[in-house]
Design a protein around this motif. Sequence first.
Motif, PDB file in Angstrom:
ATOM      1  N   UNK A 145      -3.626 -33.855  23.201  1.00 51.98           N
ATOM      2  CA  UNK A 145      -3.120 -33.837  24.582  1.00 51.98           C
ATOM      3  C   UNK A 145      -1.617 -34.068  24.609  1.00 51.98           C
ATOM      4  N   UNK A 146      -0.908 -33.156  25.222  1.00 47.01           N
ATOM      5  CA  UNK A 146       0.546 -33.269  25.391  1.00 47.01           C
ATOM      6  C   UNK A 146       0.785 -33.489  26.881  1.00 47.01           C
ATOM      7  N   UNK A 147       1.350 -34.642  27.234  1.00 46.76           N
ATOM      8  CA  UNK A 147       1.604 -34.955  28.646  1.00 46.76           C
ATOM      9  C   UNK A 147       3.077 -34.718  28.941  1.00 46.76           C
ATOM     10  N   UNK A 148       3.364 -33.642  29.651  1.00 42.62           N
ATOM     11  CA  UNK A 148       4.762 -33.279  29.897  1.00 42.62           C
ATOM     12  C   UNK A 148       5.182 -33.565  31.330  1.00 42.62           C
ATOM     13  N   UNK A 149       6.373 -34.139  31.488  1.00 43.64           N
ATOM     14  CA  UNK A 149       7.023 -34.180  32.793  1.00 43.64           C
ATOM     15  C   UNK A 149       7.939 -32.974  32.890  1.00 43.64           C
ATOM     16  N   UNK A 150       8.572 -32.805  34.027  1.00 49.59           N
ATOM     17  CA  UNK A 150       9.541 -31.710  34.180  1.00 49.59           C
ATOM     18  C   UNK A 150      10.693 -32.203  35.053  1.00 49.59           C
ATOM     19  N   UNK A 151      11.914 -31.890  34.656  1.00 43.39           N
ATOM     20  CA  UNK A 151      13.073 -32.289  35.449  1.00 43.39           C
ATOM     21  C   UNK A 151      13.317 -31.303  36.595  1.00 43.39           C
ATOM     22  N   UNK A 152      14.140 -31.675  37.562  1.00 40.64           N
ATOM     23  CA  UNK A 152      14.445 -30.782  38.697  1.00 40.64           C
ATOM     24  C   UNK A 152      15.125 -29.473  38.259  1.00 40.64           C
ATOM     25  N   UNK A 153      15.730 -29.475  37.057  1.00 42.22           N
ATOM     26  CA  UNK A 153      16.345 -28.252  36.528  1.00 42.22           C
ATOM     27  C   UNK A 153      15.354 -27.408  35.727  1.00 42.22           C
ATOM     28  N   UNK A 154      14.101 -27.837  35.672  1.00 37.16           N
ATOM     29  CA  UNK A 154      13.083 -27.081  34.932  1.00 37.16           C
ATOM     30  C   UNK A 154      13.024 -27.426  33.456  1.00 37.16           C
ATOM     31  N   UNK A 155      13.705 -28.511  33.013  1.00 33.58           N
ATOM     32  CA  UNK A 155      13.586 -28.876  31.594  1.00 33.58           C
ATOM     33  C   UNK A 155      12.270 -29.595  31.346  1.00 33.58           C
ATOM     34  N   UNK A 156      11.791 -29.435  30.122  1.00 33.42           N
ATOM     35  CA  UNK A 156      10.654 -30.229  29.636  1.00 33.42           C
ATOM     36  C   UNK A 156      11.082 -30.808  28.291  1.00 33.42           C
TER      37      UNK A 156
END
Length: 251
Positions: A145-156
């Motif tokens: 399981x990879x739990x990713x967030x995302x920044x407002x600029x679309x970075x992960x």
Amino acid sequence: MAGEKKILDSEEALSTSLAEYTASLSDKFAKQKGSFTVVLSGGSLIKSLRKLVEAPYVESIDWSKWHVFWVDERVVPKNHHHSNYLLAYDGFLSKVPIPCGNVYAINDALSAEAAADDYETCVKHLIHNNIISVSETSGLPKFDLMLLGMGPDGHVASLFPGHPLLKEKKKWVAFIKESPKPPPERITFTFPVINSSANIALVVAGASKAHPVHVTLGNGNGEDEVLPVQMVSPDEGKLTWFLDKDAASKL
Ligand SMILES: O=C(O)[C@H](O)[C@@H](O)[C@H](O)[C@H](O)COP(=O)(O)O
């Protein structure tokens, strides 16, 4: 990019849904392979994991099977307020009985380059010990399981828009010394590793994320540049989006 979309009424509901999903995968992998390899991000993800350390999940999960990694880490001492390890420790790890030896933090005594190499070596060692699986298609580590967030600029992870690291194909763990989001020095898993995962959750809450969500899951952006989040596309695994209604407001 395909994937299941869960749109929740609030960040509170998102946190509950994420806890249910994580607990069910933990149960499945612990029974199937005797270990559950989980990769964390920094940022607001850790707060969104808060329901996992509450009843009924905290008692039902077999924490002894967990092995915890970071998709990206800032090159700072582990007790520094910028450390993703410290963030996860305070908000999550200190509240559950995961064996210390199963928590794979960055070696904070090393430079960014050396820390990235060291982390890759650690992953190789755990593949050798059958803790981390290997993808049959890519031959790369296949985290459960990879739990990713995302920044407002679309970075992960620490993979930022327009950065050459988006195209990295050889390294499993790369370093970056000029991150546009402070602090500048970080290490990060690369896309080939991220996309070899068995399960990827993209956990996104708040109105500031509505634009990249729309670009990725809506009608595209009509712009030339592909956002990092648009490159999250598991080879054989399953992608699940957890969105609150503010993040999904432009869909
Ligand atoms: O070290 C980091 O900066 C994080 O790991 C990063 O990749 C994070 O997941 C996103 O920046 C989203 O952060 P927020 O959820 O706080 O917006």
